[in-house]
Design an enzyme around this catalytic site. Structure first.
Site, PDB file in Angstrom:
ATOM      1  N   ALA A 127       0.841  -1.201   0.000  1.00 49.18           N
ATOM      2  CA  ALA A 127       0.000   0.000   0.000  1.00 49.18           C
ATOM      3  C   ALA A 127       0.873   1.247   0.000  1.00 49.18           C
ATOM      4  O   ALA A 127       1.369   1.673   1.049  1.00 49.18           O
ATOM      5  CB  ALA A 127      -0.938  -0.015   1.208  1.00 49.18           C
ATOM      6  N   GLY A 132      -5.023  11.315  -4.812  1.00 46.74           N
ATOM      7  CA  GLY A 132      -4.408  12.600  -5.088  1.00 46.74           C
ATOM      8  C   GLY A 132      -2.904  12.600  -5.187  1.00 46.74           C
ATOM      9  O   GLY A 132      -2.308  13.624  -5.551  1.00 46.74           O
ATOM     10  N   GLY A 134      -0.890   9.685  -6.600  1.00 50.87           N
ATOM     11  CA  GLY A 134      -0.401   8.938  -7.748  1.00 50.87           C
ATOM     12  C   GLY A 134       1.019   8.469  -7.538  1.00 50.87           C
ATOM     13  O   GLY A 134       1.349   7.852  -6.528  1.00 50.87           O
ATOM     14  N   SER A 135       1.907   8.812  -8.476  1.00 50.83           N
ATOM     15  CA  SER A 135       3.299   8.392  -8.393  1.00 50.83           C
ATOM     16  C   SER A 135       4.139   9.292  -7.486  1.00 50.83           C
ATOM     17  O   SER A 135       5.307   8.993  -7.238  1.00 50.83           O
ATOM     18  CB  SER A 135       3.924   8.384  -9.800  1.00 50.83           C
ATOM     19  OG  SER A 135       3.269   7.456 -10.641  1.00 50.83           O
ATOM     20  N   GLU A 245      10.358  -4.711  -9.420  1.00 48.55           N
ATOM     21  CA  GLU A 245       8.940  -4.488  -9.717  1.00 48.55           C
ATOM     22  C   GLU A 245       8.761  -4.070 -11.170  1.00 48.55           C
ATOM     23  O   GLU A 245       7.880  -4.580 -11.876  1.00 48.55           O
ATOM     24  CB  GLU A 245       8.369  -3.409  -8.796  1.00 48.55           C
ATOM     25  CG  GLU A 245       6.931  -3.041  -9.119  1.00 48.55           C
ATOM     26  CD  GLU A 245       6.395  -1.889  -8.303  1.00 48.55           C
ATOM     27  OE1 GLU A 245       5.219  -1.522  -8.515  1.00 48.55           O
ATOM     28  OE2 GLU A 245       7.128  -1.350  -7.452  1.00 48.55           O
ATOM     29  N   ARG A 271      -9.113 -17.412 -40.639  1.00 50.46           N
ATOM     30  CA  ARG A 271     -10.174 -16.535 -41.114  1.00 50.46           C
ATOM     31  C   ARG A 271      -9.965 -16.177 -42.589  1.00 50.46           C
ATOM     32  O   ARG A 271      -8.853 -15.820 -42.991  1.00 50.46           O
ATOM     33  CB  ARG A 271     -10.191 -15.262 -40.265  1.00 50.46           C
ATOM     34  CG  ARG A 271     -11.170 -14.201 -40.705  1.00 50.46           C
ATOM     35  CD  ARG A 271     -12.593 -14.576 -40.385  1.00 50.46           C
ATOM     36  NE  ARG A 271     -13.497 -13.477 -40.653  1.00 50.46           N
ATOM     37  CZ  ARG A 271     -14.813 -13.576 -40.610  1.00 50.46           C
ATOM     38  NH1 ARG A 271     -15.370 -14.744 -40.317  1.00 50.46           N
ATOM     39  NH2 ARG A 271     -15.576 -12.546 -40.853  1.00 50.46           N
TER      40      ARG A 271
END
Length: 388
Positions: A127, A132, A134-135, A245, A271
């Protein structure tokens, strides 16, 4: 392009992953997407198969094999099965929560949480983001104030992956809120703690089966040993672990792009239009050729980055390059693949349609691609100035 990334042990592992997905994921995946939640039994099944915590030391219930190529195989196979929601949830568990505990946790913290996380009987989340901010993590308002016997945690977080299921949450908080030089720390929060509550399960455009939530921490009294890592070093703890990450996000995007390409190749030669396969038209061949070439370049870069990660040499700049380029490639690939599917590409019964929706978050989370370019650009500027 023939990749030489894997050996026979990796390929044996791949077969086990495929069997797990066929048995425990694919029969239920559509329902999870519609209900907006992956059943905990899927996590437990993954744990029983040894697919979570592969890098965790065996004494704490893991596989004791710190080789990211095993994680990469899981990402590839889940992407091939269009199980992007489960892919995202497992990545938070295995590429964020578990490494934080392995790297920063005390023996007591590891013994308490890691066995359950590896077994899939416990689910974790990280968390950081708040409404408000963000990054911009330095702007967070969640605080952890020292008390006589521990800490008092107060604040809220949003966009938290695995938030509805989480048994433990790693929380990023200010620990000297009254100082002009705010310090930040990390805390392990048991979701059974008094004062913890979950808000809405957020409705997302894509990754519908993965639970994303608002979390509230209302004056939670944490014991002193809830601190994860060094007090005041929370921001540096985050920065040190962002390369893994971001590489995981890049790898997920590349695996999903490759899956979309495989589905589209098959569709184009099954197709027919105007009496011949769609793949026999020059425009289609050119598009397929462009995608194939870009994917080959992507895998070459990614395999090198994984090698650097395994050697503990992956830089923040190289991770940022991988993250922005591969997530941007992801957007181009799925868009082109939808186009080649024609009207059927807009139908959710086709995996390419869900892949299109699932892809859009990739350039946003883990640090937006604009921030990735700033990291790279700042490094270029610093290196250039040093040479002048």
């Amino acid at each position: 392009m023939q990749r030489d990334t894997y050996d026979s042990d990796h390929e044996d592992f791949r077969q086990a992953v495929r069997a797990f997905i066929a048995r425990d994921v694919q029969p239920h995946h559509g329902r999870w997407e519609n209900e907006g939640l992956i059943e905990r039994t899927a996590w437990e099944a993954a744990g029983q198969q040894g697919l979570i915590g592969i890098a965790v030391p065996e004494e704490f219930g893991g596989g004791g094999t710190p080789d990211f190529r095993y994680r990469l195989i899981i990402m590839e196979e889940l992407a091939a099965a269009a199980a992007n929601s489960f892919n995202a949830g497992l990545s938070v568990q295995d590429d964020l929560v578990i490494p934080y505990l392995v790297d920063l946790g005390s023996q007591e913290q590891k013994a308490r949480w890691l066995p359950g996380l590896c077994a899939g009987t416990l689910i974790g989340s990280l968390a950081m983001t708040e409404p408000g901010t963000g990054s911009d993590l330095r702007s967070i308002r969640t605080t952890a104030v020292s008390s006589a016997d521990g800490w008092i945690l107060d604040g809220q977080k949003t966009f938290i992956t695995n938030g509805m299921h989480a048994d433990v949450v790693i929380v990023f908080a200010r620990t000297n809120p009254d100082s002009s030089n705010a310090a930040f720390s990390l805390f392990l929060v048991d979701t059974l703690s008094e004062g913890f509550r979950r808000g809405r399960k957020l409705e997302k455009v894509g990754l519908r089966g993965n639970d994303t939530a608002e979390l509230y921490f209302d004056q939670i009294h944490l014991p002193r040993e809830a601190l994860l890592g060094v007090e005041g070093a929370g921001f540096s703890h985050l920065m040190d672990r962002l390369p893994r990450e971001r590489l995981a996000i890049a790898a997920t995007s590349l695996a999903a792009s490759s899956a979309a390409f495989e589905w589209t190749k098959s569709y184009c030669f099954e197709r027919k239009a105007f009496g011949r396969p769609v793949g026999d038209f020059q425009n289609t061949r050119f598009t397929l050729a462009e995608i194939a070439t870009e994917l080959d370049f992507g895998w070459a870069f990614l395999d090198r980055a994984v090698h650097l990660l395994n050697a503990e040499e992956l830089s923040a700049v190289d991770a940022a390059k991988a993250k922005w380029w591969m997530t941007a490639l992801h957007q181009r690939v799925v868009d082109q693949c939808v186009q080649l599917h024609g009207g059927y590409g807009y139908m959710l019964e086709y995996p390419i349609a869900r892949a299109f929706l699932d892809a859009r978050i990739q350039p946003i989370y883990g640090g937006t691609n604009e921030i990735m370019k700033e990291i790279i650009g700042r490094d270029i500027a610093d290196r250039t100035r040093s040479q002048v």
